[in-house]
Design a protein around this motif. Structure first.
Motif, mmCIF file in Angstrom:
data_model
loop_
_atom_site.group_PDB
_atom_site.id
_atom_site.type_symbol
_atom_site.label_atom_id
_atom_site.label_comp_id
_atom_site.label_asym_id
_atom_site.label_seq_id
_atom_site.Cartn_x
_atom_site.Cartn_y
_atom_site.Cartn_z
ATOM 1 N N VAL A 193 1.471 29.299 -4.130
ATOM 2 C CA VAL A 193 1.885 27.898 -4.323
ATOM 3 C C VAL A 193 0.741 27.040 -4.831
ATOM 4 O O VAL A 193 0.956 25.915 -5.295
ATOM 5 N N PHE A 194 -0.486 27.524 -4.774
ATOM 6 C CA PHE A 194 -1.638 26.720 -5.172
ATOM 7 C C PHE A 194 -1.761 26.659 -6.694
ATOM 8 O O PHE A 194 -1.501 27.649 -7.395
ATOM 9 N N ASN A 195 -2.188 25.497 -7.198
ATOM 10 C CA ASN A 195 -2.500 25.379 -8.623
ATOM 11 C C ASN A 195 -3.956 25.759 -8.852
ATOM 12 O O ASN A 195 -4.691 26.110 -7.906
ATOM 13 N N LYS A 196 -4.387 25.641 -10.098
ATOM 14 C CA LYS A 196 -5.738 26.096 -10.453
ATOM 15 C C LYS A 196 -6.820 25.268 -9.757
ATOM 16 O O LYS A 196 -7.881 25.796 -9.384
ATOM 17 N N TYR A 197 -6.554 23.967 -9.562
ATOM 18 C CA TYR A 197 -7.550 23.123 -8.907
ATOM 19 C C TYR A 197 -7.678 23.496 -7.427
ATOM 20 O O TYR A 197 -8.784 23.593 -6.871
ATOM 21 N N GLU A 198 -6.533 23.717 -6.802
ATOM 22 C CA GLU A 198 -6.543 24.044 -5.378
ATOM 23 C C GLU A 198 -7.232 25.378 -5.121
ATOM 24 O O GLU A 198 -8.009 25.532 -4.157
ATOM 25 N N LYS A 199 -6.955 26.344 -5.978
ATOM 26 C CA LYS A 199 -7.583 27.663 -5.805
ATOM 27 C C LYS A 199 -9.098 27.563 -5.942
ATOM 28 O O LYS A 199 -9.864 28.123 -5.142
ATOM 29 N N ALA A 200 -9.549 26.832 -6.959
ATOM 30 C CA ALA A 200 -10.990 26.695 -7.180
ATOM 31 C C ALA A 200 -11.654 25.923 -6.044
ATOM 32 O O ALA A 200 -12.758 26.267 -5.568
ATOM 33 N N ASN A 201 -10.989 24.895 -5.560
ATOM 34 C CA ASN A 201 -11.572 24.073 -4.499
ATOM 35 C C ASN A 201 -11.644 24.813 -3.169
ATOM 36 O O ASN A 201 -12.616 24.670 -2.398
ATOM 37 N N ILE A 202 -10.611 25.627 -2.862
ATOM 38 C CA ILE A 202 -10.647 26.445 -1.626
ATOM 39 C C ILE A 202 -11.826 27.410 -1.675
ATOM 40 O O ILE A 202 -12.569 27.587 -0.691
ATOM 41 N N MET A 203 -12.001 28.040 -2.853
ATOM 42 C CA MET A 203 -13.092 28.994 -2.996
ATOM 43 C C MET A 203 -14.455 28.319 -2.823
ATOM 44 O O MET A 203 -15.372 28.837 -2.151
ATOM 45 N N LEU A 204 -14.581 27.125 -3.403
ATOM 46 C CA LEU A 204 -15.842 26.402 -3.312
ATOM 47 C C LEU A 204 -16.148 25.985 -1.862
ATOM 48 O O LEU A 204 -17.282 26.145 -1.366
#
Length: 508
Positions: free
Chosen positions: A490-501
């Motif tokens: 369900v995550f978009n590209k911004y959410e995925k990158a921010n979770i990883m960071l």
């Protein structure tokens, strides 16, 4: 005296007429014979007078009807009667007055006819008999003349006129055929003879018309072939339309005399069309050159197809087929425009992807830096706690350090979450990339809240009592999905990158 008269009569009689012998003279009653002849003459005169009277009545009746054709036929018959009377007068040796409408019969006593009159009368009777045969022969000949002429007219009408293109000369032939039919219907021999004399001229005119028509049609075919090599543009349309209208009118009128003028007009039109087409071709070539086509984005198939358009246009130009050249250039331009549009789209997409990659790389670098800072902070905290434990000064008031699980969306920690003010740690973490500067200065518990609020936005429930209590205190939170059923898709590209960071900074 009677004997001398008889001798005179013998001298005047033609040898071809037999005379009574001397033995017959005694029994022959000359006076009776003469009386009978005179009676016959009177009867003939009476009949002729009656006939003339009837003719005059008919003539007057026809004149009252004012029929020109009937009057003409009556005049013809009157002239014929005058000729017959003139011949009769010549045979009788009497003067002839053409103005006399009918013979005048004397009502007084007639003097005795001479022998010459008797001979003349006999000759007249012979001529009348011969004339009857001649008249019958003439009647048959007249019928044959009418019949032959009718067959001639019908054959010409059927074999040549019907279906022929006569143009403006059609009225001439229609009028001529009408005169012929009228002469046939009226059995007007003199008119038929007159029309026969005109026949050769009429046939020559028809032949000339058909020959001219063939020449005009041939020229029209040449026009079609010639103009097929040119394309009518806005600069040449008016001149083209005027020429085609002139050609059509010449064909409708069968005006083959205008072929020479039309040829000159065609030459002028061709010059205009050629100049206009060359100008149009140059305009299309310039439009193709102005297109931004990066060869790096053009496939071999696309290049081959554009080369085929170029070769076809060049060949058409060499052949003088400017219409084909323009057609090929138009196809080339349309195809090249599609390629140019596709290249622009590819470049835009590549540029966007490059920007995304750069942002992602920057976020990864920031996350790594934050992770290192968090690790250093954690190490310092551990050292400080070790020192406190060793001194034993606060053995009963130690605080359990917060910990995290290695799973996304879960975590435990000690301390209070009340230090986080507002509904979100990072309100834009679902629509933009976080950077290392955003995470700098946050505690591990704040980082955990920042990471899990991305999950909370999508309705994930939490097993940790502290997290559950924290998010339930937010008006926007709606916990509907259990941890076991939740999917990271369900995550978009911004959410995925921010979770990883954030994880990098949390050290998990």
């Amino acid at each position: 005296m009677a004997e001398n008269d008889m001798n005179d009569d013998k001298l005047d009689i033609d040898d071809s007429v037999s005379t009574p012998s001397e033995s017959e003279n005694d029994d022959f009653d000359y006076q009776k014979e003469i009386d009978e002849i005179e009676a016959q003459e009177r009867e003939l005169a009476k009949r002729r007078e009656q006939k003339m009277k009837e003719l005059n009545e008919r003539r007057q009746a026809r004149e009252e009807k004012k029929d020109p054709r009937q009057a003409k036929r009556e005049e013809s018959r009157r002239q014929k009667e005058l000729r017959e009377r003139r011949k009769e007068s010549e045979w009788l040796g009497e003067p002839f007055d053409e103005e006399e409408e009918a013979p005048v019969l004397s009502s007084g006593p007639k003097k005795k006819k001479s022998g010459k009159g008797l001979v003349a009368l006999i000759v007249i009777l012979v001529l009348i008999a011969a004339g009857g045969g001649a008249f019958a022969f003439k009647t048959q000949m007249d019928k044959k003349t009418v019949s032959d002429f009718q067959a001639k007219v019908s054959a010409f009408q059927t074999d040549k006129l019907d279906g022929a293109s006569l143009g403006s000369d059609a009225s001439y032939f229609e009028d001529f055929m009408k005169q012929c039919q009228e002469a046939i219907d009226a059995k007007n021999i003199s008119k038929i003879k007159s029309l026969n004399k005109q026949w050769a001229d009429m046939e020559k005119k028809f032949t000339d018309d058909q020959t001219g028509r063939a020449a005009l049609d041939s020229f029209a075919g040449t026009v079609k072939t010639t103009l097929a090599k040119y394309q009518t543009t806005s600069d040449s349309k008016d001149q083209y339309d005027k020429f085609m209208a002139s050609l059509k009118k010449a064909q409708n009128d069968n005006d083959f005399s205008s072929v020479d003028t039309l040829k000159k007009s065609l030459d002028t039109l061709v010059g205009t069309l050629k100049a206009s087409d060359i100008k149009e071709a140059q305009k299309l070539e310039n439009s193709i050159k102005d297109l931004d086509i990066d060869s790096k984005y053009v496939t071999d198939a696309q290049k081959k197809k554009m080369d085929s358009y170029s070769d076809a246009a060049e060949k058409a130009e060499k052949d003088g087929n400017y219409a084909e050249q323009i057609s090929q250039l138009q196809k080339w331009l349309s195809y090249a425009q599609d390629i140019s549009t596709s290249i622009k789209a590819q470049k835009t997409k590549a540029s966007s992807q490059a920007a995304s990659a750069a942002a992602y790389s920057e976020s990864v670098k920031a996350a790594a830096q934050s992770a290192r800072a968090a690790a250093a902070e954690s190490t310092a905290q551990s050292i400080a706690q070790s020192k406190k434990a060793a001194s034993g000064s606060q053995s009963t008031s130690s605080t359990k350090a917060s910990g995290t699980s290695g799973k996304s969306g879960s975590g435990t920690g000690s301390g209070s979450y009340s230090t986080i003010k507002g509904d979100f740690v990072f309100p834009g973490s679902s629509s933009s990339y976080l950077t290392k500067s955003n995470l700098k200065g946050l505690s591990s518990s704040q980082l955990m809240i920042a990471r899990n609020e991305i999950y909370a936005r999508h309705g994930r429930k939490f097993d940790d009592p502290g997290l559950r209590a924290y998010f339930q205190s937010k008006s926007w939170y709606k916990g509907t999905v259990s941890p076991a059923n939740f999917s990271d898709s369900v995550f978009n590209k911004y959410e995925k990158a921010n979770i990883m960071l954030i994880k990098q900074y949390e050290g998990i």
